[in-house]
Design a protein around this motif. Structure first.
Motif, PDB file in Angstrom:
ATOM      1  N   ASN A  40       0.520  -0.447   0.201  1.00  0.00           N
ATOM      2  CA  ASN A  40      -0.108   0.151  -0.006  1.00  0.00           C
ATOM      3  C   ASN A  40       0.980   1.681   0.130  1.00  0.00           C
ATOM      4  O   ASN A  40       0.401   2.207   0.376  1.00  0.00           O
ATOM      5  N   LEU A  53      -2.161  12.252   5.153  1.00  0.00           N
ATOM      6  CA  LEU A  53      -2.085  11.200   4.338  1.00  0.00           C
ATOM      7  C   LEU A  53      -0.395  11.154   4.449  1.00  0.00           C
ATOM      8  O   LEU A  53       0.213  11.253   5.165  1.00  0.00           O
ATOM      9  N   THR A  83       0.947   8.295   2.500  1.00  0.00           N
ATOM     10  CA  THR A  83       1.405   7.285   0.517  1.00  0.00           C
ATOM     11  C   THR A  83       0.485   8.074  -0.361  1.00  0.00           C
ATOM     12  O   THR A  83      -0.869   8.735  -0.216  1.00  0.00           O
ATOM     13  N   ILE A 107      -0.105   6.987  -2.896  1.00  0.00           N
ATOM     14  CA  ILE A 107      -1.593   4.986  -3.551  1.00  0.00           C
ATOM     15  C   ILE A 107      -3.357   5.812  -3.993  1.00  0.00           C
ATOM     16  O   ILE A 107      -3.367   5.503  -4.924  1.00  0.00           O
ATOM     17  N   HIS A 108      -3.182   6.929  -3.717  1.00  0.00           N
ATOM     18  CA  HIS A 108      -5.014   7.687  -3.900  1.00  0.00           C
ATOM     19  C   HIS A 108      -4.792   8.164  -5.113  1.00  0.00           C
ATOM     20  O   HIS A 108      -5.946   8.129  -6.048  1.00  0.00           O
ATOM     21  N   LEU A 109      -3.729   7.985  -5.706  1.00  0.00           N
ATOM     22  CA  LEU A 109      -3.084   8.523  -7.130  1.00  0.00           C
ATOM     23  C   LEU A 109      -2.882   7.421  -8.179  1.00  0.00           C
ATOM     24  O   LEU A 109      -2.420   7.422  -9.589  1.00  0.00           O
ATOM     25  N   ARG A 110      -2.847   6.118  -7.998  1.00  0.00           N
ATOM     26  CA  ARG A 110      -1.894   5.376  -8.451  1.00  0.00           C
ATOM     27  C   ARG A 110      -3.386   5.001  -9.516  1.00  0.00           C
ATOM     28  O   ARG A 110      -3.021   5.025 -10.971  1.00  0.00           O
ATOM     29  N   SER A 135      -5.736   7.273 -10.529  1.00  0.00           N
ATOM     30  CA  SER A 135      -6.942   8.544 -11.156  1.00  0.00           C
ATOM     31  C   SER A 135      -5.086   9.643 -11.319  1.00  0.00           C
ATOM     32  O   SER A 135      -5.063  10.398 -10.839  1.00  0.00           O
ATOM     33  N   GLU A 140      -4.206  16.030  -3.602  1.00  0.00           N
ATOM     34  CA  GLU A 140      -3.918  16.108  -1.521  1.00  0.00           C
ATOM     35  C   GLU A 140      -3.487  15.078  -1.417  1.00  0.00           C
ATOM     36  O   GLU A 140      -2.921  13.422  -2.539  1.00  0.00           O
TER      37      GLU A 140
END
Length: 335
Positions: A5, A56, A58, A60-63, A65, A92
């Motif tokens: 993650n 935040l 990491t 990972i939320h942009l992986r 997007s 973010e």
């Protein structure tokens, strides 16, 4: 690493919004035949904005997007009405994120404080309406400006962990064990090399309710700056640390030589790392008596050193005192 993650590197495609066109409207109503120009300005296109968020850790939320589009601005209207501004897109990111141009490699900016916002890609300006072009010699301009075009940019976002102390050492030297003992962090610990595959952060409690942040990165091996092992990928995470704690096991064949190898890897990766304060901890020292410790001290680097054992919890108070002093010193410790 496929199932991890922890994501500290993403490449995203950004496109800001286009500016809205200005209006070329001429005022007309039942009481006014030739009211003159009254066209309003177009609205600004949406920016692409980076905002730091301390919640935040990491990217990972942009992986999934990786295409970020701002909204276009609205057209100007009659009665000098301005068009609406296009909605901004806010990305973010964790504290310590660096934005870099993917084509040139140039650093655009970085964000290090919670809530800090910076414009990554500017939206296009709105066009001027014909109201702005009126003059004594041009009383009825029948034209207006078009809005500026969208701006496209491919950007690399890199995360560099923010910590007061960075742990530097070979695999299986006891970095994760130390972090687990002095903080509430729970890194993976096992009796084989490269147990740590991603950086771990822990908050170390100190006297009078004070604390500092400690970062554990995967073990470095000789040649890490050339891509060997995992060091090259994670060495950048110690670029933001105030103090570097070198860790060498007491059963090492040559403690001074191991320290030199680690120091050289940092130098080859980024020479500026040599300007940071440096301390040395001899780990697994519960197997040593005072006579052996005195003998080892004769051939140690000329930097503050201490003997510790995370398992036996020996020397940890002295280590934290050394770290706290180094964090709050103004002058760097150099060999």
């Amino acid at each position: 690493m496929a199932g991890s993650n922890f994501v500290d590197y993403v490449k995203i495609f950004c496109r800001s919004g286009a500016g809205g066109p200005g209006s070329a409207h001429l005022h007309r109503d039942k009481l006014t035949m030739k009211g003159g120009p009254d066209g309003g300005d177009g609205g600004r296109g949406g920016h692409i904005i980076i905002r730091a968020n301390k919640q935040l850790w990491t990217l990972i939320h942009l992986r999934f997007s990786r295409h970020i589009f701002g909204k276009d601005g609205g057209s100007g209207g009659q009665s000098r009405s301005s068009g609406f501004e296009g909605a901004d897109e806010i990305i973010e990111v964790p504290l310590g994120t660096v934005a870099r141009d993917a084509e040139t490699g140039e650093v655009i900016f970085d964000v290090t404080e919670d809530g800090e916002t910076k414009i990554l890609v500017k939206g296009g300006r709105g066009g001027l309406g014909n109201w702005n072009f009126r003059s004594s010699t041009n009383q009825t301009p029948r034209y207006a400006q078009q809005g500026e075009e969208r701006v496209e940019r491919v950007v690399i976002l890199e995360l560099k962990c923010l910590a007061d102390v960075g742990l530097v050492g070979f695999p299986s030297v006891g970095k994760s064990t130390l972090l687990s003992v002095v903080s509430a962090a729970k890194p993976k610990i096992a009796d084989y090399p490269f147990t740590t595959l991603v950086p771990n952060l822990g908050i170390v409690g100190y006297r009078d309710n004070k604390s500092f942040v400690m970062a554990d990165i995967p073990g470095i091996i000789e040649g890490a700056h050339e891509g060997r092992g995992l060091g090259l990928r994670f060495l950048r995470h110690i670029e933001r640390n105030s103090v570097l704690l070198f860790m060498v096991a007491a059963d090492s064949k040559d403690i001074h030589e191991e320290y030199k190898i680690l120091l050289n890897e940092l130098k080859e990766f980024n020479p500026e790392l040599l300007d940071k304060k440096r301390l040395l901890a001899i780990t697994k020292s519960d197997m040593l008596d005072e006579e052996l410790k005195d003998e080892i001290r004769l051939d140690l680097p000329n930097i503050p050193c201490t003997f510790i054992s995370s398992v036996a919890q020996q020397g940890l108070v002295e280590l934290k005192d050394m770290l706290w002093t180094a964090i709050n010193e103004d002058n760097a410790i150099a060999d």
